[in-house]
Design a protein around this motif. Sequence first.
Motif, PDB file in Angstrom:
ATOM      1  N   GLY A 418       0.806  -1.209   0.000  1.00  0.00           N
ATOM      2  CA  GLY A 418       0.000   0.000   0.000  1.00  0.00           C
ATOM      3  C   GLY A 418       0.841   1.261   0.000  1.00  0.00           C
ATOM      4  O   GLY A 418       0.561   2.214  -0.736  1.00  0.00           O
ATOM      5  N   ASN A 419       1.888   1.259   0.794  1.00  0.00           N
ATOM      6  CA  ASN A 419       2.717   2.463   0.887  1.00  0.00           C
ATOM      7  C   ASN A 419       3.616   2.647  -0.326  1.00  0.00           C
ATOM      8  O   ASN A 419       3.877   3.780  -0.740  1.00  0.00           O
ATOM      9  N   ARG A 422       1.466   4.362  -2.680  1.00  0.00           N
ATOM     10  CA  ARG A 422       1.158   5.748  -2.315  1.00  0.00           C
ATOM     11  C   ARG A 422       2.352   6.672  -2.507  1.00  0.00           C
ATOM     12  O   ARG A 422       2.240   7.758  -3.061  1.00  0.00           O
ATOM     13  N   GLY A 431      -3.846   7.870   0.624  1.00  0.00           N
ATOM     14  CA  GLY A 431      -4.337   6.579   1.061  1.00  0.00           C
ATOM     15  C   GLY A 431      -5.404   5.990   0.166  1.00  0.00           C
ATOM     16  O   GLY A 431      -5.853   4.874   0.398  1.00  0.00           O
ATOM     17  N   ASN A 434      -6.062   1.791  -1.330  1.00  0.00           N
ATOM     18  CA  ASN A 434      -5.291   0.877  -0.503  1.00  0.00           C
ATOM     19  C   ASN A 434      -5.616  -0.564  -0.867  1.00  0.00           C
ATOM     20  O   ASN A 434      -6.740  -0.883  -1.260  1.00  0.00           O
ATOM     21  N   TRP A 438      -6.313  -3.651   4.040  1.00  0.00           N
ATOM     22  CA  TRP A 438      -5.637  -2.519   4.694  1.00  0.00           C
ATOM     23  C   TRP A 438      -6.328  -2.125   6.006  1.00  0.00           C
ATOM     24  O   TRP A 438      -5.664  -1.941   7.030  1.00  0.00           O
ATOM     25  N   THR A 439      -7.641  -1.991   5.982  1.00  0.00           N
ATOM     26  CA  THR A 439      -8.374  -1.561   7.171  1.00  0.00           C
ATOM     27  C   THR A 439      -8.172  -2.536   8.318  1.00  0.00           C
ATOM     28  O   THR A 439      -7.943  -2.136   9.467  1.00  0.00           O
ATOM     29  N   ASN A 442      -4.580  -2.352   9.565  1.00  0.00           N
ATOM     30  CA  ASN A 442      -4.380  -1.126  10.325  1.00  0.00           C
ATOM     31  C   ASN A 442      -4.902  -1.281  11.752  1.00  0.00           C
ATOM     32  O   ASN A 442      -4.244  -0.870  12.721  1.00  0.00           O
ATOM     33  N   ASN A 480       3.161   0.877   8.126  1.00  0.00           N
ATOM     34  CA  ASN A 480       2.535   2.168   7.836  1.00  0.00           C
ATOM     35  C   ASN A 480       3.175   3.291   8.645  1.00  0.00           C
ATOM     36  O   ASN A 480       2.490   4.188   9.161  1.00  0.00           O
TER      37      ASN A 480
END
Length: 736
Positions: A418-419, A422, A431, A434, A438-439, A442, A480
């Motif tokens: 994801g990063n 980004r 963001g 993603n 991801w959620t 996190n 993250n």
Amino acid sequence: MTIVDPSETGTVSYQKSIPGNASPKMELYGNGSLASSPSDPLCNGFHYSVDAKYTSPPNGLRGVSPIDGHCGPDQCAPADNIWSIQPGTPVKIRMGSHPHTDGVQPESVPTWFTRIATNNAARPALKVKRDGAWKTWTYQQYHNDVVAAAKAFIHLGLEPFHAVGIIGFNAPEWFISDMAAIYAGGLAVGIYTTNSAEACLWNASDSRANIIVCDDDKQVQKIMKIRHELPHLKAIIQYLGTPAHGPEEGVYSWAELLDLAKYVPDVAIMERHAAIAPNKCCTVIYTSGTTGNPKGAMLSHDNLLWTSRMAMTEAFTTLKSRRDIQETFVSYLPLSHVAAQMTDLYLSINTAGVVWFAQPDALKGTLVDTLREARPTALVGVPRVFEKMAEKMQAVSKKNGAVKTWIGSVAQDVGLRGNLKRFNGRSNGNGNGNPLGWTLANAMVFKKVRQALGLDRCIFTCSGAAPMMKETLEYFLSFNIPIYDIYGMSESSAPHTLNLPGAFKIGSAGRELIGVVTKIDKPDAGGNGEICMYGRHIFMGYLGNEEKTREVLDAQGYLHTGDIGRKDSEGFLFITGRLKELLITAGGENVPPIPIEDAIKEELPIVSNAMVIGDKRKFLAVLLTLKSEIDLTTGAPLDRLTKPAQEWIKENVGQDVSTVTEAVGLTSLQKIIEKRMALVNKRATSRAQCVQKFKLLPEDFSIPGGELGPTLKLKRNVVAAKYSDLIEQFYDDTDS
């Protein structure tokens, strides 16, 4: 009005405040007012007065009598040049083209500090743990102590533009002494705590120190040892504990210092302020001295205030919204270094933030404890700090059960993917898009890790002083936690380029600060050349050293950094080497060692330090050290390998070893290293950049050993001298 055009030679880039189709001309300001710029009507009508912008100013310091042709402290003094080697000689300010950004009004540190302290009087400013409890200074108390210490310094004999040397671990008294030195019309000069008495002698003598502030008896004894060689020295202050010497010997406790303020009237401060100007020196930052005696980089009031304002503007305008919390900083890096002063001292005041001071053993393992208590909103470190943090995190994760390990591994994969998506230089880095999971990752992993590190409120986790290894950067990205690389130097008042949320590219040093210019001098076919800087953040010159000043500042006002780099099409700067570190082989090929050393550490996670050898040699060789534990009291490396290093050897070599001595003697480990070195060589752009020989050293590099500087930079000349016989063996072998 003199106009300097820094665009005559080389490849020039500029950002934001300078239109893309315009020549990056900047006004040089130093005649008491800002004349209209023929190319920028926004500058018309700007003028600088002595009026301080604060309410109910203490001591009524609003206007003073003209001295030396100007009305201090906020009026720029007449200047003939853009550089100087004398702290009391004003310089022309490289004014920018936009009055609301790089063209903001110059002012003095006392005016700036008094205004912010007055407008935020009840807010907490400084926090330090003493005897197990946190002690707090409000901004009002902070300011009161600065004024008191400034008066006391004057009483003890501090002369204008002479130094107050400060040697000690980060503490409120360090900050107060720094500000008080400037407030009293003197110079603030940090001295590294790791300096020997002889090294302290150089700094104190070069800066004409009238007063030296120490944290404890150990540092006081260093100064007492050399006191007879310091004709300017008039007093020594010890701010922790009870001094072994008394006032009759010129040694004062902190309480005794502040008590001396009662003998000095307010008018004495006013008289000192009359001689201050934004374009005169207030701080001297000494280089680490890796190539000879340290040089004193003189920074003006305007250098420090303008740079901190621009850094604050860059950082906070990148956010979509601000939270209603006080900006919080943790101070632990050496305050003698410009990065720590800019972040901990100047940015904290500019934001009316609060600084929590870490314990003296922060870099030996207690930093995370302070981070958990303070929960900073911004944190600046050096690569080695984050590498050590990552090693400890990896060691903890090894103890997790199978299910927890699997969850963490999946979450890290999601976080990294994801990063990486980004942070590819795009400006929207918000963001969106993603990856799946991801959620959940996190909630279950990222938040918990940030909380465990004390970084749950941290917006800016930044790294400076040296490039961050890709492996370390990606490890934190997998949780993250982006670490934003910043590039600058003492001579540029700290930042010149920086990565930010929404403007971050992995492997780069970021984009320019508002209102500064980068020139890539004499670029090669790949766009690599010497990085040259221009802007209002460029230092005044080296104290008392015209030769070295002329070496780095050219006729156009550019600072020649000695670093090699290039810029990509999106304006991101990439550091690819350093001229002084560049190896020129016997065959005449230029080899930057740092990319090779970083590649070695990526392939060999057990390697702590690598130093490539090969200048004027027929091939490259490398000295390697293994990751080992350190003595928490002295900071010296121990023979015991770190737990992750032991585990790596077990997994890859199949043998249990616990010490460096055992590992160095393993033939099987040598063979594994040979195989990994072959992988490193496959990345080389030419045969001349291939490493042909290596040697494992018996102990890691360290500050006590002399191989690393105070900010953990490698002292190549020291290592080369220390291991000269071993290095010669690389090239004496007849079979080579």
